[in-house]
Design an enzyme around this catalytic site. Structure first.
Site, mmCIF file in Angstrom:
data_model
loop_
_atom_site.group_PDB
_atom_site.id
_atom_site.type_symbol
_atom_site.label_atom_id
_atom_site.label_comp_id
_atom_site.label_asym_id
_atom_site.label_seq_id
_atom_site.Cartn_x
_atom_site.Cartn_y
_atom_site.Cartn_z
ATOM 1 N N TYR A 141 0.838 -1.207 0.000
ATOM 2 C CA TYR A 141 0.000 0.000 0.000
ATOM 3 C C TYR A 141 0.873 1.256 0.000
ATOM 4 O O TYR A 141 0.701 2.146 -0.847
ATOM 5 C CB TYR A 141 -0.918 0.001 1.237
HETATM 6 N N1 LIG Z 1 -7.706 6.827 6.173
HETATM 7 C C1 LIG Z 1 -6.406 6.942 6.415
HETATM 8 O O1 LIG Z 1 -5.934 6.607 7.504
HETATM 9 C C2 LIG Z 1 -5.487 7.523 5.355
HETATM 10 C C3 LIG Z 1 -4.194 7.918 5.728
HETATM 11 C C4 LIG Z 1 -3.348 8.432 4.745
HETATM 12 C C5 LIG Z 1 -3.785 8.557 3.432
HETATM 13 N N2 LIG Z 1 -5.047 8.157 3.100
HETATM 14 C C6 LIG Z 1 -5.460 8.277 1.696
HETATM 15 O O2 LIG Z 1 -6.628 9.076 1.614
HETATM 16 C C7 LIG Z 1 -7.444 8.649 0.523
HETATM 17 C C8 LIG Z 1 -8.869 8.434 1.009
HETATM 18 O O3 LIG Z 1 -8.864 7.427 2.004
HETATM 19 P P1 LIG Z 1 -10.142 7.104 2.894
HETATM 20 O O4 LIG Z 1 -9.690 6.831 4.267
HETATM 21 O O5 LIG Z 1 -11.185 8.125 2.668
HETATM 22 O O6 LIG Z 1 -10.595 5.699 2.247
HETATM 23 P P2 LIG Z 1 -12.031 5.255 1.722
HETATM 24 O O7 LIG Z 1 -11.915 3.815 1.371
HETATM 25 O O8 LIG Z 1 -13.075 5.673 2.676
HETATM 26 O O9 LIG Z 1 -12.177 6.150 0.406
HETATM 27 C C9 LIG Z 1 -11.654 5.796 -0.851
HETATM 28 C C10 LIG Z 1 -12.748 6.081 -1.871
HETATM 29 O O10 LIG Z 1 -12.244 5.835 -3.179
HETATM 30 C C11 LIG Z 1 -13.215 5.090 -3.903
HETATM 31 N N3 LIG Z 1 -12.462 4.353 -4.928
HETATM 32 C C12 LIG Z 1 -11.476 3.431 -4.736
HETATM 33 N N4 LIG Z 1 -11.001 3.006 -5.920
HETATM 34 C C13 LIG Z 1 -11.685 3.683 -6.886
HETATM 35 C C14 LIG Z 1 -11.641 3.677 -8.314
HETATM 36 N N5 LIG Z 1 -10.804 2.894 -8.974
HETATM 37 N N6 LIG Z 1 -12.477 4.503 -8.982
HETATM 38 C C15 LIG Z 1 -13.352 5.311 -8.312
HETATM 39 N N7 LIG Z 1 -13.430 5.350 -6.971
HETATM 40 C C16 LIG Z 1 -12.610 4.536 -6.260
HETATM 41 C C17 LIG Z 1 -13.908 4.235 -2.859
HETATM 42 O O11 LIG Z 1 -15.191 3.791 -3.250
HETATM 43 C C18 LIG Z 1 -13.958 5.197 -1.681
HETATM 44 O O12 LIG Z 1 -15.132 5.989 -1.715
HETATM 45 C C19 LIG Z 1 -6.771 7.396 -0.048
HETATM 46 O O13 LIG Z 1 -5.984 7.773 -1.153
HETATM 47 C C20 LIG Z 1 -5.875 6.936 1.082
HETATM 48 O O14 LIG Z 1 -4.759 6.215 0.606
HETATM 49 C C21 LIG Z 1 -5.906 7.652 4.023
#
Ligand SMILES: NC(=O)c1ccc[n+]([C@@H]2O[C@H](COP(=O)([O-])OP(=O)(O)OC[C@H]3O[C@@H](n4cnc5c(N)ncnc54)[C@H](O)[C@@H]3O)[C@@H](O)[C@H]2O)c1
Length: 333
Positions: A141
């Site tokens: 990841y």
């Molecule tokens: N939550 C954390 O702790 C965290 C920490 C650091 C970075 N991030 C980054 O923040 C971003 C959002 O994370 P989150 O926690 O909201 O996760 P989440 O799973 O709630 O949100 C991700 C969203 O992307 C959508 N998605 C995934 N693949 C897709 C695709 N191919 N086409 C269209 N939509 C797609 C999913 O349906 C979901 O709504 C991500 O890039 C994640 O790597 C999250």
């Protein structure tokens, strides 16, 4: 101002969309709902589909030619799952993103905010990091984030594209107005586990108590998701000042954290101070893949975004507990 939010039906993307709306920015959401929720976009401009779907991205830009910027928050995010299924993670987070960037470029949108992660850092001795710290991504990841950052930097230098890579630390909490929050009922991160433990009267396992920190438990930089969302609004509003068109370097990284490390024990104590229900804690050894963690020095965010986190851990706990109470009503199973 109008912004396309890929992944805008997820935890962070939907909160960013709310912060945009509150600031007068119109969000247009693209999400395939693989983990996101339709309820989070009910009264918003929403296109259901994949970021790799070029025809759909073209349709969005044709219907919204006034989109000024893209926020790319769509990704798969579960670290252990990425160890088990690396190809899925490279496909979803990298291969599809290559397609998406191409679609965005074809539609002549040149402002790009990317959701990156603090999990790519190798912490220094005092466990703090800044944007210049060495990288050491320890999971597939995290490696997808590094590959994406490098790819976006290359594209920014080659094409008409300016990229701000926002490295999030540890998002916690929920929208204070409870429009959105964590969509999963049993989240795998610390605060989610604490809420589950009190909700379901289970033991909370404090894993890892021999780390080189002030109290032996791991350290993190817990940032309220609303603070994170507001930082995006700042980044959108100041985008051209941070990365001027035709400027020397069209790629920039900004850490988004509080600037303070909080140990797991300290976090548990803050949770207990807010939560009225009793919590049973049992200490155990670290889980495979656990790390001591890190926190950010946040001068760059302060300087470039004129932003610092304002919510406390107690606020995040309060908002998460309130979200847990309404979650099943907002998001019926
Ligand atoms: N939550 C954390 O702790 C965290 C920490 C650091 C970075 N991030 C980054 O923040 C971003 C959002 O994370 P989150 O926690 O909201 O996760 P989440 O799973 O709630 O949100 C991700 C969203 O992307 C959508 N998605 C995934 N693949 C897709 C695709 N191919 N086409 C269209 N939509 C797609 C999913 O349906 C979901 O709504 C991500 O890039 C994640 O790597 C999250």
């Amino acid at each position: 101002m109008k912004v396309l939010i890929a992944g805008g039906a997820g935890f962070i993307g939907s909160t960013v969309a709310s912060a945009c709306l509150d600031d007068g920015i119109v969000p247009v959401v693209l999400d395939n709902l693989v983990t996101g929720r339709g309820e989070f976009v009910r009264e918003r401009i929403f296109y259901q589909g994949d970021i790799a779907d070029g025809a759909l991205v073209d349709k969005i830009f044709a219907e919204h030619p006034d989109i000024d910027a893209v926020v790319h928050a769509a990704a798969m995010i579960v670290v252990p799952e990425s160890v088990e299924h690396p190809l899925r993670y490279y496909r979803e987070n990298v291969a599809k993103s290559v397609e998406f960037v191409e679609h965005v470029l074809r539609n002549r949108c040149s402002r790009y905010l990317f959701s990156s992660s603090a999990s790519i850092y190798r912490p220094g001795e005092d466990l703090s990091v800044d944007e210049t710290s060495p990288l050491e991504p320890l999971s597939p990841y995290a490696r997808t984030k590094v590959v994406m950052e490098q790819m976006l930097a290359d594209c920014a230098h080659a094409y008409d594209l300016r990229v701000l890579s926002l490295r999030y630390f540890n998002p916690v909490g929920a929208d204070p107005l409870l429009r959105t929050g964590l969509q999963t009922r049993h989240p795998s991160h610390l605060l989610g586990k604490l809420v589950t433990a009190v909700e379901e009267d289970e033991e909370f396992l404090l894993t890892g108590v021999d780390w080189p920190t002030r109290d032996g438990s791991a350290i993190r930089d817990f940032i309220h998701v609303w603070d994170l969302a507001e930082a995006h609004v700042r980044a959108l509003r100041r985008f051209d000042a941070i990365l001027p068109p035709g400027g020397e370097d069209p790629y920039q990284v900004i850490n988004l954290g509080t600037g303070h490390g909080t140990t797991v024990r300290e976090f548990v104590a803050a949770f207990q101070a807010v939560c009225e229900k009793p919590l049973r804690v049992r200490e155990t050894g670290p889980r495979p893949g656990d790390s001591v963690g890190c926190y950010t020095r946040s001068e760059r965010a302060r300087e470039l975004l004129d932003w610092t986190a304002r919510f406390s851990i107690a606020d995040a706990v309060r908002h998460s507990l309130r979200w847990a109470e309404v979650r099943d009503t907002v998001l019926p199973a």
